[in-house]
Motif scaffolding. Sequence first.
Motif, mmCIF file in Angstrom:
data_model
loop_
_atom_site.group_PDB
_atom_site.id
_atom_site.type_symbol
_atom_site.label_atom_id
_atom_site.label_comp_id
_atom_site.label_asym_id
_atom_site.label_seq_id
_atom_site.Cartn_x
_atom_site.Cartn_y
_atom_site.Cartn_z
ATOM 1 N N ALA A 127 -0.180 73.131 -41.883
ATOM 2 C CA ALA A 127 -1.269 73.785 -40.986
ATOM 3 C C ALA A 127 -0.845 73.285 -39.587
ATOM 4 C CB ALA A 127 -2.484 73.011 -41.307
ATOM 5 N N PHE A 128 -1.095 73.876 -38.740
ATOM 6 C CA PHE A 128 -0.915 73.649 -37.233
ATOM 7 C C PHE A 128 -2.220 73.132 -36.522
ATOM 8 C CE2 PHE A 128 -1.017 74.790 -32.632
ATOM 9 C CZ PHE A 128 -0.059 74.154 -32.081
ATOM 10 N N PHE A 129 -2.102 71.901 -35.838
ATOM 11 C CA PHE A 129 -3.362 71.509 -35.301
ATOM 12 C C PHE A 129 -3.310 71.215 -33.858
ATOM 13 C CE2 PHE A 129 -2.717 69.403 -39.378
ATOM 14 C CZ PHE A 129 -3.754 69.865 -40.150
ATOM 15 N N GLU A 130 -4.415 71.887 -33.333
ATOM 16 C CA GLU A 130 -4.691 71.669 -31.784
ATOM 17 C C GLU A 130 -5.618 70.641 -31.880
ATOM 18 O OE1 GLU A 130 -4.146 75.506 -29.661
ATOM 19 O OE2 GLU A 130 -5.223 74.428 -28.118
ATOM 20 N N VAL A 131 -5.515 69.476 -31.519
ATOM 21 C CA VAL A 131 -6.756 68.554 -31.624
ATOM 22 C C VAL A 131 -7.379 68.322 -30.297
ATOM 23 C CG1 VAL A 131 -6.791 65.816 -32.081
ATOM 24 C CG2 VAL A 131 -5.095 67.328 -33.266
ATOM 25 N N ALA A 132 -8.694 68.426 -30.344
ATOM 26 C CA ALA A 132 -9.449 68.181 -29.174
ATOM 27 C C ALA A 132 -9.322 66.498 -28.930
ATOM 28 C CB ALA A 132 -10.998 68.232 -29.419
ATOM 29 N N LYS A 133 -9.339 66.242 -27.552
ATOM 30 C CA LYS A 133 -9.243 64.911 -27.193
ATOM 31 C C LYS A 133 -10.545 64.002 -27.545
ATOM 32 C CE LYS A 133 -5.614 64.479 -23.908
ATOM 33 N NZ LYS A 133 -4.830 65.429 -24.639
ATOM 34 N N ASP A 134 -10.220 62.956 -28.263
ATOM 35 C CA ASP A 134 -11.464 62.158 -28.429
ATOM 36 C C ASP A 134 -10.729 60.659 -28.938
ATOM 37 O OD1 ASP A 134 -13.393 60.530 -29.429
ATOM 38 O OD2 ASP A 134 -14.351 61.951 -30.636
ATOM 39 N N ALA A 135 -10.656 59.819 -27.742
ATOM 40 C CA ALA A 135 -9.721 58.450 -28.198
ATOM 41 C C ALA A 135 -10.641 57.542 -29.252
ATOM 42 C CB ALA A 135 -9.873 57.964 -26.642
ATOM 43 N N GLN A 136 -11.926 57.819 -29.092
ATOM 44 C CA GLN A 136 -12.491 57.069 -30.138
ATOM 45 C C GLN A 136 -12.395 57.448 -31.402
ATOM 46 O OE1 GLN A 136 -13.961 54.349 -28.584
ATOM 47 N NE2 GLN A 136 -13.286 55.206 -26.826
ATOM 48 N N ARG A 137 -11.900 58.590 -31.784
ATOM 49 C CA ARG A 137 -11.843 59.024 -33.070
ATOM 50 C C ARG A 137 -10.521 59.570 -33.309
ATOM 51 N NH1 ARG A 137 -16.087 62.935 -35.420
ATOM 52 N NH2 ARG A 137 -15.574 63.903 -33.515
ATOM 53 N N PRO A 138 -9.419 58.951 -33.849
ATOM 54 C CA PRO A 138 -8.165 59.288 -34.035
ATOM 55 C C PRO A 138 -8.162 60.430 -35.132
ATOM 56 C CG PRO A 138 -8.429 57.071 -35.066
ATOM 57 C CD PRO A 138 -9.548 57.413 -34.232
ATOM 58 N N VAL A 168 -0.288 61.215 -40.418
ATOM 59 C CA VAL A 168 0.327 61.578 -39.056
ATOM 60 C C VAL A 168 -1.075 61.472 -38.228
ATOM 61 C CG1 VAL A 168 1.147 63.508 -38.074
ATOM 62 C CG2 VAL A 168 1.842 63.148 -40.412
ATOM 63 N N ILE A 169 -1.018 60.788 -37.161
ATOM 64 C CA ILE A 169 -2.100 60.182 -36.474
ATOM 65 C C ILE A 169 -2.024 60.602 -35.094
ATOM 66 C CG2 ILE A 169 -3.743 58.582 -35.729
ATOM 67 C CD1 ILE A 169 -2.286 56.991 -38.098
ATOM 68 N N ALA A 170 -2.900 61.416 -34.400
ATOM 69 C CA ALA A 170 -3.038 61.787 -33.051
ATOM 70 C C ALA A 170 -4.405 61.780 -32.620
ATOM 71 C CB ALA A 170 -2.692 63.365 -32.952
ATOM 72 N N VAL A 171 -4.473 61.406 -31.437
ATOM 73 C CA VAL A 171 -5.586 61.521 -30.549
ATOM 74 C C VAL A 171 -6.196 62.841 -29.979
ATOM 75 C CG1 VAL A 171 -7.008 60.566 -28.799
ATOM 76 C CG2 VAL A 171 -5.851 59.116 -30.043
ATOM 77 N N GLY A 172 -5.215 63.450 -29.151
ATOM 78 C CA GLY A 172 -5.381 64.736 -28.534
ATOM 79 C C GLY A 172 -3.961 65.405 -28.189
ATOM 80 N N THR A 173 -3.479 66.366 -29.212
ATOM 81 C CA THR A 173 -2.383 66.807 -29.099
ATOM 82 C C THR A 173 -2.018 67.932 -30.027
ATOM 83 O OG1 THR A 173 0.200 66.153 -29.385
ATOM 84 C CG2 THR A 173 -1.521 65.226 -30.810
ATOM 85 N N ARG A 174 -0.730 68.559 -29.901
ATOM 86 C CA ARG A 174 -0.665 69.819 -30.955
ATOM 87 C C ARG A 174 0.562 69.461 -31.812
ATOM 88 N NH1 ARG A 174 -2.117 74.787 -27.837
ATOM 89 N NH2 ARG A 174 -0.174 75.713 -28.394
ATOM 90 N N PHE A 175 0.314 69.674 -33.009
ATOM 91 C CA PHE A 175 1.624 69.322 -34.057
ATOM 92 C C PHE A 175 1.242 70.150 -35.309
ATOM 93 C CE2 PHE A 175 -0.809 66.204 -36.988
ATOM 94 C CZ PHE A 175 -1.664 66.010 -36.178
ATOM 95 N N SER A 176 2.250 70.231 -36.090
ATOM 96 C CA SER A 176 2.031 70.760 -37.442
ATOM 97 C C SER A 176 2.410 69.826 -38.508
ATOM 98 C CB SER A 176 2.522 72.007 -37.670
ATOM 99 O OG SER A 176 3.920 72.162 -38.022
#
Lengths: 371, 191
Positions: free
Chosen positions: A204-215, A225-233
């Motif tokens: 799955a590819f993820f386009e992550v909405a920014k939310d610094a409080q919720r990784p 695999v952890i992000a705060v706001g970014t695009r990755f698969s």
Amino acid sequence: MDSSTKIERTAAGWLARRDANTWSDEDQAELNVWLETAIAHRVAYIRLQSAWQQAGRLKALGAGVPRGQIPSKGQWTLSPFFSHGEAVEESSPPTVSGQAESLSNGVVSGWHRHGAKQLRRPRSKRRGWLKMGLLAVCLLLAVPLGLGLRRYTAVQSTAYSTPMGGTQTVSLDDGSQAVLSSDSSVAAAMSRSERHIDLQQGEAFFEVAKDAQRPFVVAVGDRRVIAVGTRFSVRRNADGLRVVVTEGIVRLETGADMPAQQRVMRLPAGSVALVGKNGVSIQSVPVDKAEEYLSWRSGFVVFRDTSLADAVAEFNRYSAQKLVVNDAQTAAIRVGGHFRLSNTEAFVRLLEQGFSIRPERLGDRIVLHSE
Amino acid sequence: MNEALDVWFASEILVHEASLVRYLARVWPHRDEIHDLRQEVYVKVYEASTKARPKSPKSFLFASARHLITDRLRRSRVVSIEAAGDLEAFNVLIDEISPEKETGARQELKRLAEAFDRLPNRCREVVWLRRVQDFSQKEVAAHMGISEKTVEKQLAKGARLIADYVYGRTSSRIHPRETGTEERSEENVHG
């Protein structure tokens, strides 16, 4: 009012009073007494004073502004004398990476030009830190913030899956988007402290909405695999996973079975990380190259000097009709090109014509033989 | 009075404020007590540092915070002891979070400009005239047609807000973007 807030206000009052022309020796003595009364006073004062001192750096931005005039908000990035090219010409050699540069437009260029005098001293050292620092900031963003609360919050999870050959775009509750590849399934659980995606199968590819409080955590077994706001698969393979990052930075946690230095890794944009049973390999490629790994989202696959074995495996992810290669010689043939995933037949025809490969059709399998 | 210590404290301890506050907010459930806790941690660190400065300021800062929290948790009957268990998990992470002080000067200036732009209008104007354009407080008052007392108050407010932003900044506004074109233009300029 909290006592600490009260102290802070008093400290700020002192700072402002001291800044006035009327400041006398008696005032200073009085301030000294206050500072000596409690360490809390002193600490609050140091904090404000040093921030106030730092605010003096704004002078670097005030150089072009007529006296008595207040620049309008946000003009830092718009003002013509902060223009990019001009500023860069005056600066020292380009040790700043492209990534750093893209972060530091506008104001930053202005600093080069106008701030050079004031900031000469710390500059050479800081410049070296710049890249590190920016990465550090990104890393900071990628650190999971919800450890403390996760276990207290039970959340319902929602499952999504796609059939073989299908892709699906899913809007998650937090505003993020997931694009599920063929034959994939995920379960999403959004709690107040963490956005948790369990990748059970496929990619799955993820386009992550920014939310610094919720990784935003994508778990593949015990790897995360952890992000705060970014695009990755993230793709789940038979014995591991593949992570492709096209924007921002994500953090990969592989688990206790890996060598110590490979347990936690930072993956900037352009990273293609493969986690296998025995370790992690990370490749850094230009971002547009990394995007090619994700062309399945538009129904394509891109091969560049890819072995036929890998190419076939890729097609097989998307089609119920499986391609099979039985001999090593055929498997080693290198192929390249841009193919439509739904059209396995076209791929087979091209192999037939270009590489003299003979397809043998056996029910839902096509075995590829070298002539 | 120990000015060297004060300078050290600002550059080695206060720079970690954002991480510290995030940490406190995670392990301590009462938001309104975070400001007090932060102060308490600073006091402990400063006090200890008057005797001997810690070799690794950041670790020391977080160790102090942890002690303080553990202590509070023990005394408190409300919070489950499990929260204390999580402190251990967070230990590991602290070392991985890179210190904010490694942020470049460019970034700092950008952040300052943002902090400045977030000030309320009148406060922003006072800060600009006094701090950037070196008007005296009296001149600021005359220029803006307000009392000197008001100027002083606005400066105090400005200092507090800027400190909150400079030290306790919310990192959410910094975000990397991928822009190949900018990268290329940089290369071009330098041939």
